[in-house]
Design a protein around this motif. Structure first.
Motif, short mmCIF file in Angstrom:
data_model
loop_
_atom_site.label_atom_id
_atom_site.label_comp_id
_atom_site.label_asym_id
_atom_site.label_seq_id
_atom_site.Cartn_x
_atom_site.Cartn_y
_atom_site.Cartn_z
N HIS A 53 0.84 -1.21 0.11
CA HIS A 53 0.09 -0.15 0.05
C HIS A 53 0.97 1.38 0.05
N GLY A 54 0.26 2.10 -0.77
CA GLY A 54 1.14 3.47 -0.96
C GLY A 54 0.55 4.46 -0.18
N THR A 55 1.68 5.13 0.58
CA THR A 55 1.13 6.32 1.44
C THR A 55 0.21 7.45 1.07
N GLU A 56 0.46 7.46 -0.52
CA GLU A 56 -0.31 8.62 -1.13
C GLU A 56 -1.30 8.28 -2.12
N ASP A 57 -2.20 6.89 -1.85
CA ASP A 57 -2.77 6.32 -2.46
C ASP A 57 -4.15 7.21 -2.54
N PRO A 58 -4.52 7.75 -3.43
CA PRO A 58 -5.75 8.57 -3.83
C PRO A 58 -7.01 8.08 -3.46
N PHE A 59 -7.24 6.78 -3.70
CA PHE A 59 -8.62 6.06 -3.75
C PHE A 59 -8.71 5.44 -2.31
N LEU A 60 -7.89 4.71 -1.77
CA LEU A 60 -8.01 3.99 -0.53
C LEU A 60 -6.85 4.78 0.60
N ASP A 61 -7.16 5.55 1.17
CA ASP A 61 -6.08 6.35 1.92
C ASP A 61 -5.37 5.46 2.86
#
Length: 281
Positions: free
Chosen positions: A140-148
């Motif tokens: 998981h990315g820390t800047e995921d724009p869909f699922l924070d």
């Protein structure tokens, strides 16, 4: 569903099976290119099946008892009936909306799934009680724009098309949090819940290891065969680490890291786990 058979499938030697679930709007055709699991399985020696979600907008309904849970069970039935599959080595991986369904399947089909991987969408499923530890690896990315990463939906969810193709999720109110007064769990909290479910140390305090300049591996202290691992991508978006497909789509999904490969790590994790609940080949 789409099916990719490696050269090792000779009809007599049971092979592992990986079910690869696409993200919201993506569809199976695009996702096979995105994840690259089929070609990777040619060398690693596993079968890949990529189911297609239903609707005008290809999607999954990631909740216990949904028609999509039944559909994936039917896909497994068909694959196992028509191919030479090792039923103790059946795995599920998903991206975003597909990762949410993969999380549900770990709860709903624990007797058929040896381990799961969730890319940009791991979920703590309410009421989940698989009856046995299900190993989980997540990215998981820390800047995921869909699922924070810190919990809940990101701002980009509201702009996604509604399931019927008319308007957006924001217009339909689907992008709203279920209960604004109850904070949604962060990604680390979700993995901690899985660790607790798998009988890992309590309180769950994962060991952190920097595996790349922008990637940290968080591993919970779990019994053998019950591992729970998170790869945290600093500045990463809603993407499949190592995939070329969305390299230039940063304005839509965020940054894709190429420091690690979700495909390689997922398969290595799967290869270490066979299910004691498997029903033979």
């Amino acid at each position: 569903y789409l099916r990719h058979l490696p050269p090792a499938h000779d009809g007599t030697t049971p092979l592992p099976l990986v079910v690869d679930l696409h993200s919201y709007t993506e569809g199976a055709d695009v996702h096979t290119v995105h994840s690259g699991l089929g070609p990777y399985g040619d060398e690693a020696g596993f079968v890949t099946v990529t189911p297609q979600g239903t609707g005008v907008v290809a999607m999954w309904r990631p909740r216990p008892g949904s028609p999509d849970v039944a559909f994936v069970a039917q896909v497994l039935d068909h694959a196992e009936a028509t191919l030479c599959i090792d039923r103790a080595r059946v795995y599920v991986v998903g991206l975003s909306n597909g990762a949410m369904l993969a999380s549900v399947l770990a709860c709903e089909l624990p007797d058929r799934i040896a381990a799961v991987a969730a890319v940009a969408g791991v979920t703590d499923v309410a009421g989940c009680d698989p009856g046995r530890p299900v190993p989980v690896v997540a990215f998981h990315g820390t800047e995921d724009p869909f699922l924070d990463y810190d919990g809940g939906f990101g701002d980009a969810v509201a702009a996604l098309p509604a399931p019927d193709g008319e308007g957006t999720l924001g217009d339909a109110g689907v992008a709203d949090e279920p209960d604004p007064d109850v904070p949604a769990p962060s990604v680390p909290d979700v993995l901690a819940a899985w660790a607790g479910r798998n009988g890992c140390d309590d309180p769950p305090a994962p060991a952190e290891e920097r595996v790349a300049e922008d990637v940290t591996r968080l591993a919970f202290d779990c019994p053998a065969g019950a591992e729970v691992v998170l790869y945290r991508v600093e500045g990463g978006g809603s993407t499949w680490p190592g995939a070329e497909l969305l390299r230039h789509a940063t304005d839509v999904v965020g940054v894709t890291t190429f420091s690690i490969s979700a495909t390689e790590i997922t398969w290595a994790f799967f290869a270490d786990h066979a299910s004691a609940a498997g029903r033979g080949s």
